[in-house]
Design an enzyme around this catalytic site. Structure first.
Site, PDB file in Angstrom:
ATOM      1  N   GLY A   1     -10.077   2.420   0.692  1.00  0.00           N
ATOM      2  CA  GLY A   1     -10.129   1.275  -0.299  1.00  0.00           C
ATOM      3  C   GLY A   1     -11.504   0.780  -0.138  1.00  0.00           C
ATOM      4  O   GLY A   1     -12.767   1.290   0.050  1.00  0.00           O
TER       5      GLY A   1
ATOM      6  N   VAL B   1     -12.823  -1.194   2.193  1.00  0.00           N
ATOM      7  CA  VAL B   1     -13.424  -0.953   3.466  1.00  0.00           C
ATOM      8  C   VAL B   1     -13.518   0.549   3.781  1.00  0.00           C
ATOM      9  O   VAL B   1     -14.640   0.914   4.350  1.00  0.00           O
ATOM     10  CB  VAL B   1     -12.437  -1.829   4.601  1.00  0.00           C
ATOM     11  CG1 VAL B   1     -13.200  -1.530   5.991  1.00  0.00           C
ATOM     12  CG2 VAL B   1     -12.469  -3.278   4.197  1.00  0.00           C
TER      13      VAL B   1
ATOM     14  N   LYS C   1      -5.153 -20.606   6.186  1.00  0.00           N
ATOM     15  CA  LYS C   1      -4.769 -19.313   5.105  1.00  0.00           C
ATOM     16  C   LYS C   1      -4.170 -20.294   3.929  1.00  0.00           C
ATOM     17  O   LYS C   1      -3.477 -21.315   4.465  1.00  0.00           O
ATOM     18  CB  LYS C   1      -4.070 -18.250   5.888  1.00  0.00           C
ATOM     19  CG  LYS C   1      -4.022 -16.951   4.939  1.00  0.00           C
ATOM     20  CD  LYS C   1      -5.253 -16.210   5.265  1.00  0.00           C
ATOM     21  CE  LYS C   1      -5.407 -14.899   4.686  1.00  0.00           C
ATOM     22  NZ  LYS C   1      -6.383 -13.906   5.022  1.00  0.00           N
TER      23      LYS C   1
ATOM     24  N   GLY D   1      -6.623   5.336   4.337  1.00  0.00           N
ATOM     25  CA  GLY D   1      -7.174   4.131   3.358  1.00  0.00           C
ATOM     26  C   GLY D   1      -8.491   4.599   2.899  1.00  0.00           C
ATOM     27  O   GLY D   1      -9.438   4.112   3.855  1.00  0.00           O
TER      28      GLY D   1
ATOM     29  N   TYR E   1     -13.813   3.411   2.325  1.00  0.00           N
ATOM     30  CA  TYR E   1     -14.537   4.194   1.789  1.00  0.00           C
ATOM     31  C   TYR E   1     -16.059   3.870   2.295  1.00  0.00           C
ATOM     32  O   TYR E   1     -16.787   4.745   2.400  1.00  0.00           O
ATOM     33  CB  TYR E   1     -14.494   4.121   0.216  1.00  0.00           C
ATOM     34  CG  TYR E   1     -14.980   5.235  -0.412  1.00  0.00           C
ATOM     35  CD1 TYR E   1     -14.392   6.485  -0.941  1.00  0.00           C
ATOM     36  CD2 TYR E   1     -16.446   5.250  -0.989  1.00  0.00           C
ATOM     37  CE1 TYR E   1     -14.735   7.525  -1.302  1.00  0.00           C
ATOM     38  CE2 TYR E   1     -17.107   6.529  -1.473  1.00  0.00           C
ATOM     39  CZ  TYR E   1     -16.193   7.445  -1.667  1.00  0.00           C
ATOM     40  OH  TYR E   1     -16.740   8.899  -2.105  1.00  0.00           O
TER      41      TYR E   1
HETATM   42  P1  NAD Z   1      -8.002  -2.039  -0.263  1.00  0.00           P
HETATM   43  O1  NAD Z   1      -6.682  -2.228  -0.908  1.00  0.00           O
HETATM   44  O2  NAD Z   1      -9.071  -1.936  -1.014  1.00  0.00           O
HETATM   45  O3  NAD Z   1      -7.690  -0.503   0.311  1.00  0.00           O
HETATM   46  C1  NAD Z   1      -6.648  -0.173   0.812  1.00  0.00           C
HETATM   47  C2  NAD Z   1      -6.575   1.516   0.606  1.00  0.00           C
HETATM   48  O4  NAD Z   1      -5.408   1.907   1.305  1.00  0.00           O
HETATM   49  C3  NAD Z   1      -6.065   1.618  -0.613  1.00  0.00           C
HETATM   50  O5  NAD Z   1      -6.904   2.850  -1.436  1.00  0.00           O
HETATM   51  C4  NAD Z   1      -4.550   2.145  -0.608  1.00  0.00           C
HETATM   52  O6  NAD Z   1      -4.558   3.295  -1.725  1.00  0.00           O
HETATM   53  C5  NAD Z   1      -4.601   3.230   0.826  1.00  0.00           C
HETATM   54  N1  NAD Z   1      -3.078   3.084   1.200  1.00  0.00           N
HETATM   55  C6  NAD Z   1      -2.057   2.294   1.141  1.00  0.00           C
HETATM   56  N2  NAD Z   1      -1.090   2.680   1.859  1.00  0.00           N
HETATM   57  C7  NAD Z   1      -1.615   3.846   2.233  1.00  0.00           C
HETATM   58  C8  NAD Z   1      -1.134   4.834   3.103  1.00  0.00           C
HETATM   59  N3  NAD Z   1       0.126   4.981   3.459  1.00  0.00           N
HETATM   60  N4  NAD Z   1      -1.822   6.064   3.503  1.00  0.00           N
HETATM   61  C9  NAD Z   1      -3.081   6.127   3.025  1.00  0.00           C
HETATM   62  N5  NAD Z   1      -3.662   5.320   2.329  1.00  0.00           N
HETATM   63  C10 NAD Z   1      -3.000   4.209   2.039  1.00  0.00           C
HETATM   64  O7  NAD Z   1      -7.973  -2.770   1.178  1.00  0.00           O
HETATM   65  P2  NAD Z   1      -9.358  -3.106   1.980  1.00  0.00           P
HETATM   66  O8  NAD Z   1     -10.113  -4.402   1.297  1.00  0.00           O
HETATM   67  O9  NAD Z   1     -10.184  -1.962   2.113  1.00  0.00           O
HETATM   68  O10 NAD Z   1      -8.692  -3.458   3.087  1.00  0.00           O
HETATM   69  C11 NAD Z   1      -8.196  -2.288   4.105  1.00  0.00           C
HETATM   70  C12 NAD Z   1      -7.645  -3.069   5.190  1.00  0.00           C
HETATM   71  O11 NAD Z   1      -8.506  -3.953   6.065  1.00  0.00           O
HETATM   72  C13 NAD Z   1      -6.431  -4.141   5.009  1.00  0.00           C
HETATM   73  O12 NAD Z   1      -5.453  -4.164   5.903  1.00  0.00           O
HETATM   74  C14 NAD Z   1      -7.197  -5.412   5.182  1.00  0.00           C
HETATM   75  O13 NAD Z   1      -6.020  -6.542   5.384  1.00  0.00           O
HETATM   76  C15 NAD Z   1      -8.128  -5.351   6.186  1.00  0.00           C
HETATM   77  N6  NAD Z   1      -9.308  -6.083   6.012  1.00  0.00           N
HETATM   78  C16 NAD Z   1     -10.087  -5.975   5.032  1.00  0.00           C
HETATM   79  C17 NAD Z   1     -11.397  -6.800   5.020  1.00  0.00           C
HETATM   80  C18 NAD Z   1     -12.232  -6.745   4.080  1.00  0.00           C
HETATM   81  O14 NAD Z   1     -13.271  -7.231   4.173  1.00  0.00           O
HETATM   82  N7  NAD Z   1     -11.742  -6.382   2.790  1.00  0.00           N
HETATM   83  C19 NAD Z   1     -11.524  -7.673   5.935  1.00  0.00           C
HETATM   84  C20 NAD Z   1     -10.583  -7.755   7.256  1.00  0.00           C
HETATM   85  C21 NAD Z   1      -9.361  -6.713   7.056  1.00  0.00           C
END
Ligand code: NAD
Length: 353
Positions: free
Chosen positions: A179, A181, A80, A177, A183
């Site tokens: 976001g 993932v 990382k 959440g 949605y």
């Molecule tokens: P993102 O930032 O697009 O979405 C996160 C969402 O969570 C946002 O809409 C935010 O408003 C919401 N949020 C934050 N705090 C909150 C709370 N207290 N209550 C409700 N909602 C809240 O992130 P992402 O890319 O969708 O990733 C989501 C999680 O999955 C993260 O922990 C990330 O590390 C993990 N992850 C993502 C991927 C990927 O491919 N994007 C891969 C592995 C792990």
């Protein structure tokens, strides 16, 4: 802080400190373990309060990548990188090119991808200096939909264990959440006939999910105690902690968030309450599987097939957990370490070319 002490504590091969006065670059690359292959992991840009905080974060995240690649059966190690800075203020093409030159000096022992605070455009800047980069705009694209696909595959293994059938139809899933993932996960679950309860800090996303998927909105503070079959954390880490374990009203915890358990012992807390936990780095590996496919020349069909195997990975861990009478997070760590030990007896070449 003793740097060598921390390297020993995290069992990390090494750290590379990157500094370039001209572009303002201050970055740290952690190569955690290259037993199974080159260390692949995202580059996070974040305004860390202290250098110590940045070092601890990169060590923790890199170790997580080693375990994730190992349990996913990928011939990759874990790494990382972190760039110390504010992604809204401190970014420039020159800064990422400078970082790319550092990645190039590692000759393929570290492969960089996008992460929090970085974008495909930043990866393009890095690519002008090194080929050891994935997750480019023209490559396999945004990994999030594949992370969501993997979460659904892992959920199937869990519901089969708990309800006797891998079908998600008619089950209630509480998604925290919405976001990238979360949605997409809602879209997939809606397609499977699941009922959704959702929360996000951004009410727009909640409203959209209500209209598009018939999801029931709840306040962010309430999502952890909603009665449901599956609680899917897709926002923050450490949501399963001393305060929340007694209040969860679900049969399964399975979502995309990293570091779901505040501490390892909370896995035991869930098991004691009869709640099945799908270990985070096993169920959320779809994105890593997707970007790693770029190393072979991206093929969407192959990627989908590999991501679908997350169902078998989660099933395997559930079986080990049941057989050995240990929590699923402990079973997952054991499996990752076993694969690393097997790899140490047959070391691989750790460069990609
Ligand atoms: P993102 O930032 O697009 O979405 C996160 C969402 O969570 C946002 O809409 C935010 O408003 C919401 N949020 C934050 N705090 C909150 C709370 N207290 N209550 C409700 N909602 C809240 O992130 P992402 O890319 O969708 O990733 C989501 C999680 O999955 C993260 O922990 C990330 O590390 C993990 N992850 C993502 C991927 C990927 O491919 N994007 C891969 C592995 C792990």
């Amino acid at each position: 802080m003793s740097i060598f002490g921390k390297l020993a504590e995290f069992d990390c091969e090494g750290l590379v400190f990157c500094h370039d006065e001209a572009t303002g670059l201050r970055a740290i690359i952690a190569i955690h373990d290259t037993t199974l292959g080159p260390a692949l992991g995202g580059c996070r840009m974040w305004p860390y309060g202290t250098e110590e905080e940045a070092i601890l974060d990169v060590l923790r995240l890199a170790r997580g990548m080693t375990y994730k690649a190992a349990v996913s059966g990928l011939d990759l190690g874990g790494g990382k990188s972190v760039i110390l800075g504010d992604p809204d203020r401190d970014k420039s093409g020159a800064l990422f090119r400078s970082f790319g030159r550092y990645v190039e000096t590692l000759g393929g022992r570290y492969i960089v991808a996008e992460d929090v605070g970085t974008s495909p455009a930043d990866m393009e800047s890095i690519r002008t200096e090194t080929s050891h980069v994935v997750g480019l705009g023209g490559g396999s694209g945004d990994p999030s939909p594949f992370t969501a696909l993997g979460v659904v595959a892992g959920m199937r293994a869990c519901v089969e264990e708990v309800f006797g059938s891998p079908s998600l139809e008619g089950l209630t899933v509480a998604v925290q959440g919405l976001g990238h993932v979360g949605y997409e996960l809602c879209r997939l679950l809606h397609g499977e006939g699941a009922r959704l309860v959702v929360a996000d800090l951004h009410f727009d996303a909640v409203r959209r999910a209500a209209v598009e998927f018939g999801a029931q909105p709840v306040e962010p503070g309430g999502i952890l105690s909603v009665p449901c079959d599956i609680f899917a954390p897709c926002a923050l880490g450490a949501v399963v902690n001393d305060k929340t374990v007694p209040n969860l009203r679900c049969a399964i915890v399975a979502g995309s968030a990293n570091n779901v358990l505040a501490e390892g012992r909370h896995g035991e807390g869930l098991a004691e309450r009869g709640i099945l936990y799908a270990p985070d780095y096993v169920i959320n590996a779809g994105g890593l599987i997707k970007v790693s496919d770029e190393l072979e020349g991206y093929d969407e069909g192959r990627t989908r097939e590999r991501v679908a195997r997350i169902q078998d990975s989660v099933k395997n861990i559930i079986e080990i957990s049941r057989k050995d009478g240990i929590p699923t997070n402990v079973a997952a760590d054991g499996l990752a370490l076993e694969r690393l030990r097997a790899g140490q007896q047959h070391p691989r070449l750790t460069t990609t070319n």
